[in-house]
Design a protein around this motif. Structure first.
Motif, PDB file in Angstrom:
ATOM      1  N   VAL A 106      -1.363   1.041  -2.407  1.00 18.86           N
ATOM      2  CA  VAL A 106      -1.422   0.641  -1.038  1.00 18.86           C
ATOM      3  C   VAL A 106      -0.617   1.375  -0.167  1.00 18.86           C
ATOM      4  N   ASP A 107       0.578   1.917  -0.456  1.00 20.13           N
ATOM      5  CA  ASP A 107       1.188   2.832   0.428  1.00 20.13           C
ATOM      6  C   ASP A 107       0.325   3.813   0.958  1.00 20.13           C
ATOM      7  N   LEU A 108      -0.336   4.781  -0.032  1.00 24.55           N
ATOM      8  CA  LEU A 108      -0.767   6.110  -0.017  1.00 24.55           C
ATOM      9  C   LEU A 108      -2.164   5.666   1.039  1.00 24.55           C
ATOM     10  N   VAL A 109      -2.925   4.490   0.908  1.00 25.45           N
ATOM     11  CA  VAL A 109      -3.973   4.073   1.791  1.00 25.45           C
ATOM     12  C   VAL A 109      -3.429   3.941   3.139  1.00 25.45           C
ATOM     13  N   GLU A 110      -2.277   3.274   3.592  1.00 23.62           N
ATOM     14  CA  GLU A 110      -1.541   3.080   4.596  1.00 23.62           C
ATOM     15  C   GLU A 110      -1.409   4.507   5.130  1.00 23.62           C
ATOM     16  N   LYS A 111      -0.838   5.313   4.433  1.00 23.17           N
ATOM     17  CA  LYS A 111      -0.382   6.621   5.048  1.00 23.17           C
ATOM     18  C   LYS A 111      -1.590   7.415   5.412  1.00 23.17           C
ATOM     19  N   ALA A 112      -2.555   7.261   4.729  1.00 23.38           N
ATOM     20  CA  ALA A 112      -4.033   8.176   4.899  1.00 23.38           C
ATOM     21  C   ALA A 112      -4.502   7.598   6.103  1.00 23.38           C
ATOM     22  N   ALA A 113      -4.216   6.423   6.529  1.00 21.62           N
ATOM     23  CA  ALA A 113      -5.045   5.654   7.955  1.00 21.62           C
ATOM     24  C   ALA A 113      -4.642   6.415   9.126  1.00 21.62           C
ATOM     25  N   SER A 114      -3.346   6.993   9.034  1.00 18.60           N
ATOM     26  CA  SER A 114      -2.924   7.664  10.111  1.00 18.60           C
ATOM     27  C   SER A 114      -2.629   9.137   9.983  1.00 18.60           C
TER      28      SER A 114
END
Length: 435
Positions: A106-114
């Motif tokens: 989840v952290d990786l996905v939210e980091k990748a969003a930006s």
């Protein structure tokens, strides 16, 4: 509420790992959608056992990107682990996580969003030392629950990429197994299936000489457990104590999946399998003497490099005598990165197709023969699936893994009934509820 969709390729272990990741997203407030809907995040849990598995993985990745080109597409699993550079080259992929670090998904996905560039956290799996113990935060509504207790493989069969994708042996602590099994029992699951990449190696490297038997005893000690089933095991790792428990405790299902892989000693040696046909036959005979009702299923690869037509015919004769309850037949798949891919005497695709058909014909016949032993007998069936074509029919599994169909309804799902088995039907037997 952000939306995430998942899809899974490959084995039961992959399915379990997807459920774990779903739970992590739910904990963070995400809504889970079917994979064919427009979502903000797509997670593809990939397979790398064959080139076909990798091809399907790439196709599904591109399908997700077409569904929503603004979504964060995250690729996990075995294909991501062994070929991260191939996945990173697919335009639109934002996250690459292999068979480690899924607790960070989840952290990786939210980091990748930006992030402008893809977030790739794949690292050398051979350096992994600990089982990635992620709690199961969500319990999907089914009657059987998979519980992964082991990771990694060091057998290095010459046709298999899995040791390179999953790394060395790691085992889940017994305390964690107990906690997770209690959670699953509390959620109403009637059957727990212990799974792992090399399940029979559970406990190796842990303090206290812990083995799979200890894990089995730990789960069986939980109040409220109705059934416990074991995933695929190597035949040479079946202990006498495990068979004794199966004899004495009806909750441990009388079914074992023991991959044979080849019906010729020369091919078994070329595959780097650590047993002979004679040893395998003796083990199966001993188990059947102890538990006559047991269902023993297996995997067989046909068309391995160097397998002559004579060797194949010998394999047919061997399998005929083994009386497996179910057989999964695979043509040999030439997988780059494995020793067998470089072997001479590769078998033509036409010949492999012929052998698959011949072995499958035998498998179908032996399955019927096994099931017919139980006609006019009563067995307990855990019902789990309402027939999509006819809602008046529901099916489930016996302890020895025979699929049974009866007239019923969805209110029977997740419940065990005693059934009188009357006739062959589809891929199993038709029965009548007596209790």
């Amino acid at each position: 509420m952000p939306r995430v969709a998942f899809t899974t390729l490959g084995c039961k272990v992959n399915q379990f790992e997807t459920e774990v990741m779903e739970g992590l997203f739910k904990q963070r407030g995400y809504e889970i959608l079917p994979f064919d809907q427009v979502a903000d995040v797509y997670v593809i849990n990939t397979c790398s056992v064959t080139h076909l598995g990798e091809k399907k993985s790439r196709q599904i990745i591109r399908r997700a990107i077409r569904l929503n080109d603004k979504a964060v597409v995250a690729v996990a699993g075995c294909y991501a682990q062994v070929s991260p550079e191939e996945i990173e080259a697919i335009e639109g992929v934002k996250v690459i996580v292999g068979t480690q670090d899924r607790h960070r998904i989840v952290d990786l996905v939210e980091k990748a969003a930006s992030s402008i560039s893809p977030v790739n956290v794949v690292k050398n799996i051979m350096n992994a030392e600990h089982f990635e113990d992620i709690p199961l935060f969500d319990t999907p509504g089914r009657t059987r629950a998979f519980l992964k207790i082991q990771e990694g493989c060091t057998n290095f069969c010459t046709y298999c990429i899995i040791p390179y994708a999953r790394g060395p042996l790691r085992s889940r602590p017994l305390e964690s197994i107990i906690t997770e099994s209690e959670k699953l029992i509390g959620a109403g699951f009637k059957e727990i299936v212990l799974t792992g990449i090399h399940l029979g190696a559970y406990g190796r490297g842990m303090e206290g000489n812990i083995t799979l038997v200890d894990a089995v005893k730990a789960v069986l000690s939980r109040d409220g457990l109705t059934r416990l089933r074991l995933g695929s095991l190597e035949s040479i790792e079946i202990s006498d104590e495990l068979i004794t428990i199966m004899q004495q405790d009806d909750r441990l299902c009388d079914h074992l999946h023991l991959p044979l892989q080849a019906g010729d000693d020369t091919i078994l040696k070329a595959m780097n399998r650590h047993y002979t046909l004679a040893e395998y036959r003796q083990l199966i005979n001993n188990i059947k003497m102890s538990i006559p009702s047991i269902g023993i299923s297996t995997d067989i690869i046909v068309g391995f490099p160097g397998e002559t037509r004579e060797m194949f015919e010998n394999a047919l004769q061997f399998v005929e005598k083994m009386n497996f309850s179910r057989m999964h037949i695979f043509p040999y798949s030439r997988r780059s990165g494995t020793p067998a891919a470089e072997f001479s005497e590769q078998i033509s695709e036409d010949e492999k197709k012929y052998r698959v058909n011949k072995m499958q014909e035998l498998a179908d016949r032996k399955a019927v023969e096994f099931q017919e032993q139980f006609l006019n007998k009563q067995l307990d069936v855990l019902f789990e699936i309402e027939n999509q074509k006819d809602s008046a029919i529901i099916d489930g599994l016996t302890g020895n893994y025979i699929r049974v169909y009866v007239n019923g309804n969805k209110n029977m799902q997740g419940k065990i009934y005693k059934v009188l088995l009357l006739k062959t039907y589809q891929d199993g037997l038709w029965g009548e509820i007596v209790q």
